[in-house]
Write a protein that holds these residues in place. Structure first.
Motif, PDB file in Angstrom:
ATOM      1  N   SER A   1      99.862 -75.006  97.489  1.00 41.75           N
ATOM      2  CA  SER A   1      98.601 -75.242  96.792  1.00 41.75           C
ATOM      3  C   SER A   1      97.887 -76.461  97.363  1.00 41.75           C
ATOM      4  CB  SER A   1      98.885 -75.450  95.295  1.00 41.75           C
ATOM      5  OG  SER A   1      97.715 -75.779  94.610  1.00 41.75           O
ATOM      6  N   THR A   2      98.656 -77.510  97.679  1.00 40.95           N
ATOM      7  CA  THR A   2      98.071 -78.732  98.255  1.00 40.95           C
ATOM      8  C   THR A   2      97.477 -78.454  99.620  1.00 40.95           C
ATOM      9  OG1 THR A   2      99.717 -80.077  97.087  1.00 40.95           O
ATOM     10  CG2 THR A   2      98.541 -81.112  98.909  1.00 40.95           C
TER      11      THR A   2
ATOM     12  N   LYS B   1      96.401 -75.580 100.700  1.00 40.77           N
ATOM     13  CA  LYS B   1      95.214 -74.741 100.506  1.00 40.77           C
ATOM     14  C   LYS B   1      94.005 -75.586 100.116  1.00 40.77           C
ATOM     15  CE  LYS B   1      93.497 -70.775  97.877  1.00 40.77           C
ATOM     16  NZ  LYS B   1      93.815 -69.779  96.816  1.00 40.77           N
ATOM     17  N   LYS B   2      94.222 -76.527  99.182  1.00 43.88           N
ATOM     18  CA  LYS B   2      93.130 -77.401  98.747  1.00 43.88           C
ATOM     19  C   LYS B   2      92.621 -78.270  99.898  1.00 43.88           C
ATOM     20  CE  LYS B   2      94.512 -77.756  93.881  1.00 43.88           C
ATOM     21  NZ  LYS B   2      94.995 -78.663  92.805  1.00 43.88           N
ATOM     22  N   SER B   3      93.563 -78.813 100.680  1.00 45.20           N
ATOM     23  CA  SER B   3      93.189 -79.654 101.816  1.00 45.20           C
ATOM     24  C   SER B   3      92.410 -78.861 102.853  1.00 45.20           C
ATOM     25  CB  SER B   3      94.442 -80.265 102.452  1.00 45.20           C
ATOM     26  OG  SER B   3      95.150 -81.062 101.517  1.00 45.20           O
TER      27      SER B   3
ATOM     28  N   LEU C   1      90.581 -76.141 102.336  1.00 49.72           N
ATOM     29  CA  LEU C   1      89.240 -75.851 101.813  1.00 49.72           C
ATOM     30  C   LEU C   1      88.347 -77.080 101.887  1.00 49.72           C
ATOM     31  CD1 LEU C   1      90.185 -73.681  98.693  1.00 49.72           C
ATOM     32  CD2 LEU C   1      89.040 -72.899 100.779  1.00 49.72           C
ATOM     33  N   TYR C   2      88.927 -78.246 101.577  1.00 47.71           N
ATOM     34  CA  TYR C   2      88.168 -79.499 101.630  1.00 47.71           C
ATOM     35  C   TYR C   2      87.717 -79.785 103.063  1.00 47.71           C
ATOM     36  CZ  TYR C   2      86.969 -84.325 100.449  1.00 47.71           C
ATOM     37  OH  TYR C   2      86.294 -85.516 100.254  1.00 47.71           O
TER      38      TYR C   2
END
Length: 249
Positions: free
Chosen positions: A4-5, A7-9, A11-12
């Protein structure tokens, strides 16, 4: 959690890359290096800001104004939010006032107050009038969202009990307090710099932007914009870490 981390990174990072590509696209479409300088020139101008002593002076004065206004706005906004959540009469009295402050165009208020008071005090007042309704609403909504049984006990208190506020209300409303602070920093800085820009306030980032624009140094205008953007991001990240640590603790 790790996936999840990542994926978030991702996308950011993708968002940042997309933003850079859009900036380059606009740069090529405009085709005028004076009006819209290249991102490389903006970065050079950004780094050049910190070689000028005057940069630190205007940053210091603007941020001092911001700290003073946020402090006063938090004090007044939180007190009004707590009073409105406890006393319905106070809520009904403040409702139209807060609605007017939220809807009145900021530029119009700047011009009116500038004519009445002057360019030195106007940025403080404008920023204060914008932030107080925001903080008030966050505190009011935060307290009203607490457990109903707890609120009934608080409402039945015969006196204004600061121990209840400090030990129960404030800790439970912490997410809303964090949101208030994050929004206050970003919005407060934007409104303050805009007011400084219009008022031509001495020793201010807004005045610096006016001078750079007047001399067609748009690379410095973009550089100051980049600085403000980075500053807000850093402050918001620090606030999130502080409130996260307290929550975990």
């Amino acid at each position: 959690m790790k996936a999840s981390t990542i994926k978030k990174s991702s996308l950011y990072l993708s968002s940042i890359i997309t933003l850079i590509l859009i900036i380059y696209l606009v740069y090529f479409l405009v085709g005028n290096n004076i009006i819209f300088p290249s991102p490389i020139e903006v970065v050079k101008a950004f780094l050049g800001l910190f070689r000028d002593l005057d940069t630190y002076v205007v940053i210091g004065y603007t941020f001092l104004r911001l700290i003073i206004v946020i402090g006063l706005s938090f004090l007044i906004g939180s007190i009004l939010g707590i009073l409105a959540s406890k006393f319905e009469g106070c809520y009904l009295f403040l409702k139209p006032i807060m609605s007017i402050l939220r809807t009145v165009p900021v530029v119009a208020v700047v011009v009116i107050i500038l004519m009445l008071i002057g360019k030195v005090v106007t940025p403080y007042i404008i920023c204060f009038l914008v932030l107080v309704p925001l903080i008030y609403e966050n505190f009011y909504a935060g307290i009203k969202s607490l457990d109903k049984d707890l609120m009934e006990v608080w409402t039945l208190e015969s006196s204004f009990n600061f121990k209840v506020i400090k030990r129960i209300i404030m800790p439970l409303a912490k997410p809303f307090i964090s949101a208030s602070f994050n929004q206050s920093v970003g919005l407060g800085l934007k409104v303050l710099v805009m007011a400084e820009f219009i008022c031509y306030t001495p020793n201010s980032i807004g005045r610096k932007l006016t001078l750079e624009a007047n001399y067609l140094r748009y690379d410095n205008v973009f550089a100051w914009t980049l600085f403000l953007f980075i500053f807000v991001l850093v402050i918001e990240s620090i606030v999130k870490l502080v409130f996260k640590d307290r929550k975990d603790g």
